[in-house]
Design a protein around this motif. Structure first.
Motif, PDB file in Angstrom:
ATOM      1  N   VAL A 271      -6.975   6.997 -10.967  1.00 34.40           N
ATOM      2  CA  VAL A 271      -6.747   7.305  -9.561  1.00 34.40           C
ATOM      3  C   VAL A 271      -6.951   8.785  -9.250  1.00 34.40           C
ATOM      4  CG1 VAL A 271      -4.233   7.538  -9.842  1.00 34.40           C
ATOM      5  CG2 VAL A 271      -5.195   6.963  -7.602  1.00 34.40           C
ATOM      6  N   LEU A 272      -6.622   9.670 -10.171  1.00 36.29           N
ATOM      7  CA  LEU A 272      -6.760  11.101  -9.882  1.00 36.29           C
ATOM      8  C   LEU A 272      -8.224  11.510  -9.782  1.00 36.29           C
ATOM      9  CD1 LEU A 272      -3.953  12.442 -12.240  1.00 36.29           C
ATOM     10  CD2 LEU A 272      -3.807  11.848  -9.804  1.00 36.29           C
ATOM     11  N   GLY A 273      -9.039  11.016 -10.711  1.00 34.58           N
ATOM     12  CA  GLY A 273     -10.481  11.293 -10.651  1.00 34.58           C
ATOM     13  C   GLY A 273     -11.117  10.687  -9.418  1.00 34.58           C
ATOM     14  N   MET A 274     -10.725   9.448  -9.098  1.00 34.93           N
ATOM     15  CA  MET A 274     -11.267   8.794  -7.900  1.00 34.93           C
ATOM     16  C   MET A 274     -10.865   9.562  -6.645  1.00 34.93           C
ATOM     17  SD  MET A 274     -11.011   4.692  -8.598  1.00 34.93           S
ATOM     18  CE  MET A 274      -9.253   4.639  -8.474  1.00 34.93           C
ATOM     19  N   ALA A 275      -9.615  10.013  -6.597  1.00 34.21           N
ATOM     20  CA  ALA A 275      -9.148  10.747  -5.428  1.00 34.21           C
ATOM     21  C   ALA A 275      -9.950  12.026  -5.240  1.00 34.21           C
ATOM     22  CB  ALA A 275      -7.655  11.062  -5.574  1.00 34.21           C
ATOM     23  N   ALA A 276     -10.183  12.746  -6.322  1.00 29.40           N
ATOM     24  CA  ALA A 276     -10.956  13.987  -6.233  1.00 29.40           C
ATOM     25  C   ALA A 276     -12.370  13.715  -5.721  1.00 29.40           C
ATOM     26  CB  ALA A 276     -10.995  14.673  -7.599  1.00 29.40           C
ATOM     27  N   CYS A 277     -13.004  12.687  -6.254  1.00 34.24           N
ATOM     28  CA  CYS A 277     -14.374  12.349  -5.839  1.00 34.24           C
ATOM     29  C   CYS A 277     -14.428  11.882  -4.389  1.00 34.24           C
ATOM     30  CB  CYS A 277     -14.961  11.283  -6.760  1.00 34.24           C
ATOM     31  SG  CYS A 277     -15.302  11.888  -8.428  1.00 34.24           S
TER      32      CYS A 277
ATOM     33  N   THR B 191       5.061  11.292 -11.078  1.00 33.08           N
ATOM     34  CA  THR B 191       4.069  12.213 -11.638  1.00 33.08           C
ATOM     35  C   THR B 191       2.688  11.957 -11.029  1.00 33.08           C
ATOM     36  OG1 THR B 191       3.692  10.763 -13.540  1.00 33.08           O
ATOM     37  CG2 THR B 191       5.259  12.564 -13.832  1.00 33.08           C
ATOM     38  N   THR B 192       2.356  10.705 -10.785  1.00 28.94           N
ATOM     39  CA  THR B 192       1.087  10.400 -10.128  1.00 28.94           C
ATOM     40  C   THR B 192       1.075  11.000  -8.731  1.00 28.94           C
ATOM     41  OG1 THR B 192       0.906   8.320 -11.342  1.00 28.94           O
ATOM     42  CG2 THR B 192      -0.469   8.554  -9.380  1.00 28.94           C
ATOM     43  N   GLN B 193       2.173  10.866  -8.015  1.00 30.96           N
ATOM     44  CA  GLN B 193       2.237  11.399  -6.663  1.00 30.96           C
ATOM     45  C   GLN B 193       2.117  12.919  -6.654  1.00 30.96           C
ATOM     46  OE1 GLN B 193       5.581   9.665  -4.580  1.00 30.96           O
ATOM     47  NE2 GLN B 193       4.861   7.599  -5.015  1.00 30.96           N
ATOM     48  N   LEU B 194       2.781  13.578  -7.606  1.00 29.41           N
ATOM     49  CA  LEU B 194       2.662  15.036  -7.700  1.00 29.41           C
ATOM     50  C   LEU B 194       1.229  15.451  -8.043  1.00 29.41           C
ATOM     51  CD1 LEU B 194       5.973  15.972  -9.529  1.00 29.41           C
ATOM     52  CD2 LEU B 194       5.313  16.618  -7.201  1.00 29.41           C
ATOM     53  N   CYS B 195       0.617  14.710  -8.953  1.00 31.18           N
ATOM     54  CA  CYS B 195      -0.761  15.035  -9.330  1.00 31.18           C
ATOM     55  C   CYS B 195      -1.733  14.795  -8.170  1.00 31.18           C
ATOM     56  CB  CYS B 195      -1.187  14.240 -10.565  1.00 31.18           C
ATOM     57  SG  CYS B 195      -0.384  14.807 -12.078  1.00 31.18           S
ATOM     58  N   LEU B 196      -1.484  13.767  -7.358  1.00 30.21           N
ATOM     59  CA  LEU B 196      -2.329  13.540  -6.182  1.00 30.21           C
ATOM     60  C   LEU B 196      -2.167  14.676  -5.172  1.00 30.21           C
ATOM     61  CD1 LEU B 196      -2.022   9.690  -5.691  1.00 30.21           C
ATOM     62  CD2 LEU B 196      -4.133  10.974  -6.081  1.00 30.21           C
ATOM     63  N   GLU B 197      -0.967  15.193  -5.032  1.00 30.70           N
ATOM     64  CA  GLU B 197      -0.770  16.370  -4.172  1.00 30.70           C
ATOM     65  C   GLU B 197      -1.557  17.554  -4.714  1.00 30.70           C
ATOM     66  OE1 GLU B 197       3.282  17.449  -3.319  1.00 30.70           O
ATOM     67  OE2 GLU B 197       3.830  15.359  -2.903  1.00 30.70           O
TER      68      GLU B 197
ATOM     69  N   PRO C 228       0.852  -1.200   0.000  1.00 26.99           N
ATOM     70  CA  PRO C 228       0.000   0.000   0.000  1.00 26.99           C
ATOM     71  C   PRO C 228       0.884   1.246   0.000  1.00 26.99           C
ATOM     72  CG  PRO C 228      -0.777  -1.572   1.629  1.00 26.99           C
ATOM     73  CD  PRO C 228       0.552  -2.076   1.135  1.00 26.99           C
ATOM     74  N   ILE C 229       0.402   2.300  -0.616  1.00 30.20           N
ATOM     75  CA  ILE C 229       1.158   3.537  -0.739  1.00 30.20           C
ATOM     76  C   ILE C 229       0.442   4.623   0.046  1.00 30.20           C
ATOM     77  CG2 ILE C 229       1.965   5.304  -2.359  1.00 30.20           C
ATOM     78  CD1 ILE C 229       2.064   3.027  -4.470  1.00 30.20           C
ATOM     79  N   VAL C 230       1.186   5.315   0.889  1.00 36.64           N
ATOM     80  CA  VAL C 230       0.630   6.385   1.704  1.00 36.64           C
ATOM     81  C   VAL C 230       1.104   7.713   1.136  1.00 36.64           C
ATOM     82  CG1 VAL C 230       0.501   7.392   4.014  1.00 36.64           C
ATOM     83  CG2 VAL C 230       0.636   4.893   3.727  1.00 36.64           C
ATOM     84  N   LEU C 231       0.150   8.496   0.639  1.00 43.43           N
ATOM     85  CA  LEU C 231       0.395   9.846   0.131  1.00 43.43           C
ATOM     86  C   LEU C 231      -0.662  10.737   0.785  1.00 43.43           C
ATOM     87  CD1 LEU C 231       0.693   8.884  -3.640  1.00 43.43           C
ATOM     88  CD2 LEU C 231       2.589   9.492  -2.132  1.00 43.43           C
ATOM     89  N   PRO C 232      -0.421  11.154   2.022  1.00 43.07           N
ATOM     90  CA  PRO C 232      -1.470  11.823   2.791  1.00 43.07           C
ATOM     91  C   PRO C 232      -2.200  12.896   2.003  1.00 43.07           C
ATOM     92  CG  PRO C 232       0.483  11.524   4.119  1.00 43.07           C
ATOM     93  CD  PRO C 232       0.847  11.119   2.721  1.00 43.07           C
ATOM     94  N   PRO C 233      -3.526  12.894   2.065  1.00 39.69           N
ATOM     95  CA  PRO C 233      -4.361  12.064   2.922  1.00 39.69           C
ATOM     96  C   PRO C 233      -4.730  10.715   2.287  1.00 39.69           C
ATOM     97  CG  PRO C 233      -5.771  13.575   1.755  1.00 39.69           C
ATOM     98  CD  PRO C 233      -4.339  13.873   1.326  1.00 39.69           C
ATOM     99  N   PHE C 234      -4.145  10.418   1.137  1.00 42.13           N
ATOM    100  CA  PHE C 234      -4.542   9.226   0.392  1.00 42.13           C
ATOM    101  C   PHE C 234      -3.765   7.982   0.826  1.00 42.13           C
ATOM    102  CE2 PHE C 234      -5.030  12.873  -2.521  1.00 42.13           C
ATOM    103  CZ  PHE C 234      -6.402  12.883  -2.596  1.00 42.13           C
TER     104      PHE C 234
END
Length: 147
Positions: free
Chosen positions: A131-137, A104-110, A40-46
């Motif tokens: 993942v980016l759309g899901m994270a936003a929702c 790039t995914t991690q930066l976009c999640l930030e 699992p990857i922790v990228l707070p808050p994700f």
């Protein structure tokens, strides 16, 4: 046969070192084998997890994430076992995209974490898992994502 393939390779590429002994490896789904090694990857808050991760796997990743840096510790908090500020995303990761490991995914999640506003429409124009759309929702239930 394997010997025949080795002969073709040697004939086609005579400058390559010659391998006279080849060890046969067990037959298995190597993609699945590699995927199951992902943590699992922790990228707070994700918290990005995969279907085969147990809750214990997630807790272990959270514990490592919170102890590995003061930045993560301040965002996640000391007690991560029941932290309502965490946003869990379950992914079906691909081989190249959609795992959450790529910088790039991690930066976009930030970026998503920092800019999502209620009722936003987000376009996830990636080549991965969405993942980016899901994270936003997941950050706000009024957000809509396409992609």
């Amino acid at each position: 046969s394997l010997e025949w393939i080795m002969e073709i390779v040697q004939d086609s590429f005579p400058d390559l070192p010659r391998y006279d002994q080849v060890t046969k490896v067990e037959e298995k789904d190597w993609v699945l084998h590699v995927q199951q090694s992902w943590k699992p990857i922790v990228l707070p808050p994700f918290v990005l997890r995969f279907p085969w991760h147990t809750d214990d796997d997630v807790q272990e990743a959270l514990a490592k994430g919170s102890s590995s840096s003061e930045q993560n510790k301040s965002k996640v908090g000391a007690d991560t076992t029941e932290n309502p500020s965490l946003v869990e995303l379950e992914l079906q990761g691909g081989i190249a995209f959609g795992t959450g490991e790529h910088p790039t995914t991690q930066l976009c999640l930030e970026f998503v974490r920092d800019v999502v506003q209620p009722s936003m429409l987000i376009m996830d124009y990636g080549a991965g898992s969405g993942v980016l759309g899901m994270a936003a929702c997941k950050l706000d239930s009024s957000v809509r994502a396409i992609g």
